[in-house]
Every structure is written in C-alpha cells, then in structure tokens.
Design an enzyme around this catalytic site. Structure first.
Site, PDB file in Angstrom:
ATOM      1  N   LEU A  44       0.856  -1.179   0.000  1.00  0.00           N
ATOM      2  CA  LEU A  44       0.000   0.000   0.000  1.00  0.00           C
ATOM      3  C   LEU A  44       0.894   1.232   0.000  1.00  0.00           C
ATOM      4  O   LEU A  44       2.102   1.133   0.231  1.00  0.00           O
ATOM      5  CB  LEU A  44      -0.913  -0.004   1.231  1.00  0.00           C
ATOM      6  CG  LEU A  44      -1.946  -1.141   1.288  1.00  0.00           C
ATOM      7  CD1 LEU A  44      -2.658  -1.149   2.635  1.00  0.00           C
ATOM      8  CD2 LEU A  44      -2.950  -1.017   0.153  1.00  0.00           C
ATOM      9  N   SER A  45       0.303   2.411  -0.234  1.00  0.00           N
ATOM     10  CA  SER A  45       1.147   3.607  -0.289  1.00  0.00           C
ATOM     11  C   SER A  45       1.891   3.804   1.021  1.00  0.00           C
ATOM     12  O   SER A  45       3.000   4.337   1.037  1.00  0.00           O
ATOM     13  CB  SER A  45       0.303   4.839  -0.618  1.00  0.00           C
ATOM     14  OG  SER A  45      -0.694   5.052   0.356  1.00  0.00           O
ATOM     15  N   GLU A  46       1.297   3.339   2.148  1.00  0.00           N
ATOM     16  CA  GLU A  46       1.976   3.474   3.439  1.00  0.00           C
ATOM     17  C   GLU A  46       1.596   2.330   4.368  1.00  0.00           C
ATOM     18  O   GLU A  46       0.440   1.896   4.398  1.00  0.00           O
ATOM     19  CB  GLU A  46       1.577   4.786   4.111  1.00  0.00           C
ATOM     20  CG  GLU A  46       2.725   5.611   4.607  1.00  0.00           C
ATOM     21  CD  GLU A  46       3.380   6.387   3.483  1.00  0.00           C
ATOM     22  OE1 GLU A  46       4.628   6.438   3.475  1.00  0.00           O
ATOM     23  OE2 GLU A  46       2.673   6.941   2.642  1.00  0.00           O
ATOM     24  N   THR A  47       2.589   1.859   5.104  1.00  0.00           N
ATOM     25  CA  THR A  47       2.356   0.937   6.215  1.00  0.00           C
ATOM     26  C   THR A  47       2.875   1.611   7.478  1.00  0.00           C
ATOM     27  O   THR A  47       4.010   2.084   7.512  1.00  0.00           O
ATOM     28  CB  THR A  47       3.058  -0.412   6.002  1.00  0.00           C
ATOM     29  OG1 THR A  47       2.502  -1.053   4.843  1.00  0.00           O
ATOM     30  CG2 THR A  47       2.873  -1.325   7.201  1.00  0.00           C
ATOM     31  N   VAL A  75       9.448   7.167   5.322  1.00  0.00           N
ATOM     32  CA  VAL A  75       9.165   8.586   5.104  1.00  0.00           C
ATOM     33  C   VAL A  75       9.046   9.301   6.452  1.00  0.00           C
ATOM     34  O   VAL A  75       8.681   8.690   7.459  1.00  0.00           O
ATOM     35  CB  VAL A  75       7.874   8.787   4.275  1.00  0.00           C
ATOM     36  CG1 VAL A  75       8.054   8.254   2.866  1.00  0.00           C
ATOM     37  CG2 VAL A  75       6.676   8.119   4.947  1.00  0.00           C
TER      38      VAL A  75
END
Length: 286
Positions: A44-47, A75
């Site tokens: 996914l775009s972020e975990t 990030v």
C-alpha cells in the site's frame, strides 16, 4: 512471531474509498529491513508501525512510537497512516485516552477524537515561489498543456505545488495521467518527494470544497497517493493565504477520493480532520 495488522481506509467513512493504510501493532522494535519487507508485502502507499512507549498495552497507553514506510522507503511524515493508526487504537483497541501522542521523525503528533472524526495536530509547511523555467520539463510531464497559475516548493516536505489556472475545469485535474518514468526522468536530483497538483474549488456547490488536489510521488515508490494528509500541510498554508481563510474543506480527486477538514490554529500549527473505516483485521506470521 505474530503481528496484528489492520487495513484502514483514511479520510472517508465508506469502505474502499479514501486512502488505505496498513497498521501494524509492534510489541518490540524490529530491524529496519523487516519493517521495509513488511511494507513491501502490504504493498500500500503506506504501512504504519505503532510501538509501545512505556505503555502497558495498546488500550491504556497514551504515548506510542510511530514510523511509516512506503513499499520502497521510510518517510518522515504521513497523514493518512497517522489517521489510520489512531483509528486502530481508538476504535479497534478501545483506547481510553482522550488524546494520543505519537513520537515520530517529525516530532510529537497529537490525535484526538471529536464526534465521528479524528483531529490530528500537524505542522504547517509554507511553500515558496518556484521559478517555472527551471523545471519546465517536469511541469510538462505532470500537467501537459493545461494552463498553470502558480508553482511553489516546500523544502521541508520536498513537495512541489502546481496550481492550475482558475479558468480550468475540475475535469482537467481528474484527467491528468502523468507517467512515473517521465517524472523520474525530469527530476533526479533528490530534491523532490512529490508533486501536488491543485486548483480552486467551488464553494457554491454542496459540499462546498475550497480546493481540489492530486498527489504524485514516484520518488517514494508511489505514482499517486489517493489522499495525502502530509501534502495538505503545504496545501493548507498555500490556500489559506490565497483565500484568506483559516478553516477550509478540501477534496483529493483521485479515483478513490477523500475529504479533509483543515483548520490553521493561532499557534501556527494545523488541525487535519478526517474519518476512517477499518476494512481488514488479521495477523502477520513471520
């Protein structure tokens, strides 16, 4: 090792809309390469990874560590995965505290409940004017021949803002299809994390959005982030000055869509307001 994992759609109250984030509850710190491998597996775009900070458990603790990983890198700030993390603690773990504190690479972030929404206390990141000629090939790769009104850059988040002309229709924003290869080819200095394309909203419509946006971040391994909370730390500063407003309602025009409330506070920080829907609960077995 077993790790509880959730998928949460952020900035929406409807399943399969907004921005999905994976949220993992970590009892003890893992190796960095394992965090990255899990994020790549989630794809996914972020975990987000929540760790205890002198807390007995995830239901009674008020302070936690929080890190965010895309499928390719860590990030320093992520809005939608912070919202998703708070949603897991408040809604799934029934955390009893009125305010949660997350220790992150961007400092302490506070999240509280308000009715059916969550309110995140985030930094405000003001962008500076950017010479369009210096990056004309990148601008062309992002928006093609669509007319541009402003271009700004924020060095803290390393985000570029491209504001389309007021004469543009919303369909010109939603129909943009930049290619990751073209963006990476035209910006390879390491200066850029993402490109925000935005335009003025229609305050007469219902609901009346103050501005629309989309967010492209192939430099972080994500061509388009469906609803990016951290990008709105820059957008809020930009549009507040343009519209002379401290309270705004924003909509991100990805295929999934998402709604954010924004309030610039007297102390110069930003409240980002959104809802979240948990759509999956399971266990990672490592």
């Amino acid at each position: 090792m077993e790790i509880p994992v959730f998928t949460v759609d952020a900035f929406t109250n409807v399943p399969f809309k907004g921005n999905p984030a994976a949220v993992c509850l970590i009892e003890n710190e893992l190796r960095d390469d394992l965090y990255q491998s899990i994020a790549a597996e989630m794809n996914l775009s972020e975990t987000a990874f929540i760790t205890k900070r002198n807390s007995m458990d995830f239901s009674s603790g008020a302070r936690f560590g929080l890190r965010w990983f895309t499928p390719t890198c860590e990030v320093p700030l992520c809005g939608h995965a912070t919202l998703a993390s708070a949603a897991v603690l408040f809604y799934m773990k029934k955390n009893v505290n009125p305010v949660l504190v997350f220790e992150t690479l961007s400092g302490e972030l506070y999240v509280r409940q308000h009715e059916e929404s969550l309110i995140m206390d985030f930094p405000l990141n003001k962008p500076n004017p950017q010479d369009q000629h210096e990056i004309k090939d990148l601008l062309k790769a992002v928006v093609g021949d669509v007319p541009i009104q402003d271009v700004c850059y924020n060095p803290t988040t390393r985000n570029l803002i491209i504001c389309l002309a007021d004469t543009c229709d919303r369909s010109e924003l939603t129909s943009l299809k930049p290619e990751a290869e073209a963006l990476l080819k035209n910006e390879y200095t390491g200066k850029m994390n993402g490109v925000i394309v935005t335009m003025k909203g229609d305050s007469t419509a219902q609901p009346g959005y103050d501005f629309y946006s989309r967010y492209f971040a192939p430099w972080l391994g994500v061509l388009e982030d469906p609803v990016c909370g951290s990008a709105h730390t820059v957008l809020a500063a930009y549009w507040s000055e343009k519209l002379n407003k401290k309270k705004m309602l924003a909509y991100q025009c990805s295929s999934r869509g998402g709604e954010l409330g924004l309030e610039i506070r007297d102390d110069g920080r930003l409240n980002i307001i959104g809802r979240a829907q948990t759509v999956l609960q399971g266990t990672l077995k490592i």
